[in-house]
Design an enzyme around this catalytic site. Structure first.
Site, short mmCIF file in Angstrom:
data_model
loop_
_atom_site.label_atom_id
_atom_site.label_comp_id
_atom_site.label_asym_id
_atom_site.label_seq_id
_atom_site.Cartn_x
_atom_site.Cartn_y
_atom_site.Cartn_z
N ARG A 142 -12.31 0.54 -2.13
CA ARG A 142 -12.25 0.32 -0.43
C ARG A 142 -10.69 0.75 -0.43
O ARG A 142 -10.35 1.73 0.67
CB ARG A 142 -11.70 -1.55 -0.01
CG ARG A 142 -11.56 -2.42 1.32
CD ARG A 142 -10.57 -2.93 1.07
NE ARG A 142 -10.95 -3.47 2.32
CZ ARG A 142 -9.79 -4.43 3.18
NH1 ARG A 142 -9.39 -4.86 1.88
NH2 ARG A 142 -9.70 -4.60 4.27
N CYS A 172 -10.00 -2.26 8.71
CA CYS A 172 -11.05 -2.26 7.92
C CYS A 172 -11.42 -4.26 7.48
O CYS A 172 -10.27 -4.65 6.75
CB CYS A 172 -10.47 -1.50 6.64
SG CYS A 172 -12.14 -1.75 5.52
N SER A 173 -12.72 -4.33 7.21
CA SER A 173 -12.96 -5.63 7.95
C SER A 173 -12.69 -6.59 6.18
O SER A 173 -12.73 -5.29 5.22
CB SER A 173 -14.54 -6.13 8.33
OG SER A 173 -14.35 -5.56 9.38
N GLN A 174 -12.77 -7.77 6.33
CA GLN A 174 -12.06 -8.46 4.82
C GLN A 174 -13.08 -8.23 3.76
O GLN A 174 -14.43 -7.97 4.20
CB GLN A 174 -12.14 -10.14 5.08
CG GLN A 174 -11.27 -10.52 4.28
CD GLN A 174 -11.09 -12.34 4.98
OE1 GLN A 174 -11.15 -12.69 6.20
NE2 GLN A 174 -10.97 -13.55 4.33
#
Length: 205
Positions: A30, A56-58
């Protein structure tokens, strides 16, 4: 760190969807998809800002969405709201070199940055392009086998449902509910809810 896709023509181990997702979450760093100011927080299980009020998603949320999506090896996937390119790279790992992943992103600057992030992963079967003005998703003949949406509309967009191929699946947050949308081979659409989540709004130009 560059990801390492399996050799062309080599399918992944025959394991469950959760195991396959766990593998790709480990394979794609990530950190490579975050602004420099956010990279130290890459391992934290929370959304991280990437600019222009986007995130940026969990990671745990992304993993849950990918498990619901059940991406097939060699499949075609549309990634709506591709952002930094992280989810597009994850999807590219899941389909393998024989598949196709298209990411679309409304904000041109983020689309260009996400495309550059993705290019460094050396998976040419996945691309990111700016969203076409006035069009949600990317319609194509025959539809997409899978659609992942990483932003939340107020209502389920019929335009995206229409882009699902027969036998296809779409995972999309609508308001606070995570929906799985399935189109049967005869065209019947079935929608089920799978938990409550928070996402940035889905903006349509």
């Amino acid at each position: 760190m560059r990801s390492s896709p399996p050799p062309a023509g080599s399918p992944p181990p025959d394991d469950g969807a959760d195991d396959a997702v766990a593998r790709v979450m480990h394979a794609v760093d990530r950190r490579d998809f975050l602004p420099r100011t956010q990279r130290a927080a890459a391992s934290q299980d929370r959304p991280l800002p990437i600019g222009r009020e986007q995130t940026c998603s969990q990671p745990s949320t992304v993993a849950a969405m990918l498990s619901l999506l059940r991406v097939p090896w060699g499949g075609s996937v549309l990634d709506v709201g591709s952002g930094s390119g992280w989810t597009t790279a994850l999807l590219a790992h899941l389909v393998g070199p024989g598949g196709e992943v298209l990411g679309v992103e409304l904000v041109p600057g983020i689309a260009a940055w996400g495309a550059a992030n993705l290019a460094r992963q050396e998976m040419p079967w996945a691309t990111i392009v700016p969203a076409t003005s006035g069009t949600l998703g990317s319609p194509r003949e025959g539809g997409w086998q899978r659609i992942l949406v990483s932003a939340s509309p107020d209502e389920l967009p019929g335009e995206l449902v229409d882009q699902l191929a027969p036998g296809g699946r779409m995972v999309i947050p609508v308001r606070h509910a995570m929906l799985l949308v399935e189109r049967s081979d005869d065209g019947t659409v079935r929608t089920t809810e799978h938990g409550t989540y928070s996402f940035v709004p889905l903006v349509q130009d």
